[in-house]
Design a protein around this motif. Sequence first.
Motif, short mmCIF file in Angstrom:
data_model
loop_
_atom_site.label_atom_id
_atom_site.label_comp_id
_atom_site.label_asym_id
_atom_site.label_seq_id
_atom_site.Cartn_x
_atom_site.Cartn_y
_atom_site.Cartn_z
N HIS A 11 -35.78 -10.81 -7.48
CA HIS A 11 -37.06 -11.21 -8.06
C HIS A 11 -37.31 -10.58 -9.43
CE1 HIS A 11 -38.14 -12.88 -4.16
NE2 HIS A 11 -37.80 -11.75 -3.60
N ASP A 12 -37.02 -9.30 -9.57
CA ASP A 12 -37.43 -8.61 -10.79
C ASP A 12 -36.46 -8.79 -11.95
OD1 ASP A 12 -35.48 -7.22 -9.43
OD2 ASP A 12 -36.24 -5.24 -9.97
N LEU A 13 -35.37 -9.50 -11.77
CA LEU A 13 -34.43 -9.73 -12.86
C LEU A 13 -34.41 -11.17 -13.34
CD1 LEU A 13 -31.28 -7.64 -11.83
CD2 LEU A 13 -33.22 -6.95 -13.24
N VAL A 14 -34.73 -12.10 -12.45
CA VAL A 14 -34.53 -13.52 -12.77
C VAL A 14 -35.35 -13.96 -13.98
CG1 VAL A 14 -35.07 -15.84 -11.93
CG2 VAL A 14 -33.74 -14.29 -10.52
N ASP A 15 -36.61 -13.55 -14.05
CA ASP A 15 -37.46 -14.01 -15.15
C ASP A 15 -36.93 -13.56 -16.51
OD1 ASP A 15 -39.28 -15.58 -13.85
OD2 ASP A 15 -40.74 -13.98 -13.53
N ASP A 16 -36.55 -12.28 -16.62
CA ASP A 16 -36.05 -11.77 -17.90
C ASP A 16 -34.76 -12.45 -18.32
OD1 ASP A 16 -38.20 -10.09 -18.11
OD2 ASP A 16 -37.15 -8.31 -17.37
N VAL A 17 -33.84 -12.64 -17.36
CA VAL A 17 -32.57 -13.29 -17.69
C VAL A 17 -32.82 -14.75 -18.08
CG1 VAL A 17 -30.36 -14.07 -16.74
CG2 VAL A 17 -31.19 -11.76 -16.24
N LEU A 32 -34.33 -18.96 -9.68
CA LEU A 32 -34.05 -18.96 -8.24
C LEU A 32 -33.81 -17.52 -7.79
CD1 LEU A 32 -31.61 -22.01 -8.32
CD2 LEU A 32 -33.96 -22.03 -7.47
N ASP A 33 -34.83 -16.91 -7.21
CA ASP A 33 -34.70 -15.50 -6.83
C ASP A 33 -34.51 -15.36 -5.32
OD1 ASP A 33 -37.30 -15.77 -5.73
OD2 ASP A 33 -38.18 -15.28 -7.67
N TYR A 34 -34.05 -14.19 -4.91
CA TYR A 34 -33.81 -13.93 -3.50
C TYR A 34 -34.33 -12.55 -3.12
CZ TYR A 34 -29.59 -11.71 -5.55
OH TYR A 34 -28.72 -10.96 -6.31
N ASP A 35 -34.47 -12.33 -1.82
CA ASP A 35 -34.85 -11.03 -1.29
C ASP A 35 -33.63 -10.13 -1.09
OD1 ASP A 35 -37.64 -11.63 -1.03
OD2 ASP A 35 -37.13 -12.87 0.69
N HIS A 36 -32.47 -10.76 -0.78
CA HIS A 36 -31.24 -10.03 -0.54
C HIS A 36 -30.09 -10.86 -1.09
CE1 HIS A 36 -27.90 -8.10 1.64
NE2 HIS A 36 -28.71 -7.05 1.77
#
Length: 401
Positions: A11-17, A32-36
Motif C-alpha cells: 500500500h505505501d509504495l504503490v502511489d509513489d511508484v 494495485l496494492d496488496y496486504d502481503h
Amino acid sequence: MGIVIGVVGPHDLVDDVAATCEEQPGVSALRLDYDHESQAPAIVEAHSPSVEGWLFTGIVPYMLARGADVLTRPAAFVDYTGATLLSALVRLQREGQDVTRLSIDTLPAADVTATFAEAGLPTEDLRVLPYRPEMTSMKAAAFHRRGARHPVITCLSSVYEELRDDMHVLRLAPSVHSVRVALRQLLLTAEGQAQEDAQIALGLVEVENQEGLLREATALGGTVAAFRGGTHLLVTTRGPLHDATGGFSGLPMLARLAAHNRVVRVGFGLGRSAAEAESLARRALARARRIGDVAAVLSLRADTDIVLESVAAATPGEQNLAVIARRVGLSVATLEKLLEAREAAAGEPLTTREIAERLAVQQRTARRMLHRLELAGLAERTGNLTSGSSGRPLTLYRLTL
C-alpha cells in the motif's frame, strides 16, 4: 496512444511508484496494492487484460508472479541495489547506526558488495540473505533474528512489520531514479511487444460459399474483401490472430466454414509489411492446397510454415486425442488422465490443486496445462475458490475436451 502500466506492491509504495511512472508522457498507471506479497500472482491474473505492462515495486512480488506463470504481459521490477541501497545507508548513518554491520535480505550478495565497494565501505561484517524462490517472510525474519543484533535492511513490508518492535529495521523504498530506470526498461520491452503484435497478418481464403466469412473476419479483428481468382483476402494483425488460434496451433474458423463448404483452404502470412505478408500468404495457401480440401497454413519468415489444426465440431468423445495433443502441446497420456479427472468429477469444475494431484504434478505445471487447454477452447474458467490460507485463490476449471 498511451500505455497502461499495472503497478503492483504494498500500500505505501504503490502511489509513489505510480506517480513517478505518470511523469512519463503517454503513461498511465493502474494502482494495485496488496496486504502481503503472496497476493501478487492473484492480482496480476485478475487485472492482466487491463494493462500493457507490469511494474513491480520490488523483486519478490515479481518473482512470485513469474513463478506462478501468470505474466502474459511485459514486466519489470524496481531494483533496490545501487541508488536505493545507498540512500538507505545514508539514512542509517544519520540515525547513528554502524552501516558496516548490517543484516540485509532479498538483495543479491554480489550487488550488495559492489554497492558498498563503490561507497568505500567494508563488507566483512555484512550478513546477506539473497532472494530464492523458497524464501518466505517468516524465513527472512528468522534469518535476521539469528545473527548479532545488527541493524536490519529489508525489502519486504511483512518482514518490517514482524521485526520493527524488537530490532532496528529499515525497509527499503525504491528511489525515484531506480523507478525511472525500471520504467524505461519496461517501456522498451512493451514497445517491442506492441510492434510484434502489430505485424500485418494477411489471409488468402479459398471457399465456395462465403457465408460466415465476414463474421469470422470480424472475430479476428479484421476485414475481408474479394481477391483475384475467386479468393478472398482477410486482413488483420498478429495479436488477434495469435489469440484466435491458441498461439498459432488451431484455427476454429476452418471447421465452421467447412460445415458449409466442401473446400476450405486458408493461407496466412505474417510479415512486417503488406507486401511481405501477401508473399507469405501465397506460400501458405500453396501448401494448404497440397494438404487437402480442408486445410490452413501459417507462413512466417525464415521459411517457417505452421499447419493450423482444424478444431472439429465433433462431440467430445469423437475428438482425436492425438490431434488435440499436438495442438495443445500435451501428451496423449496426460489428456487421458484429464479425461478421467473430468469423468470422476461428473463434469463439475475442478480446482488447479485437484488437477495437480490427479496428474501428480506441481500446481504451477497444472496451471500451464489448463491455460493451454483454455486457449484451445477445451477448458473454461468458472471462478475462484479461496484456499483457506494467505496464498493465491485456487482457480476453478471445467474441462470440455
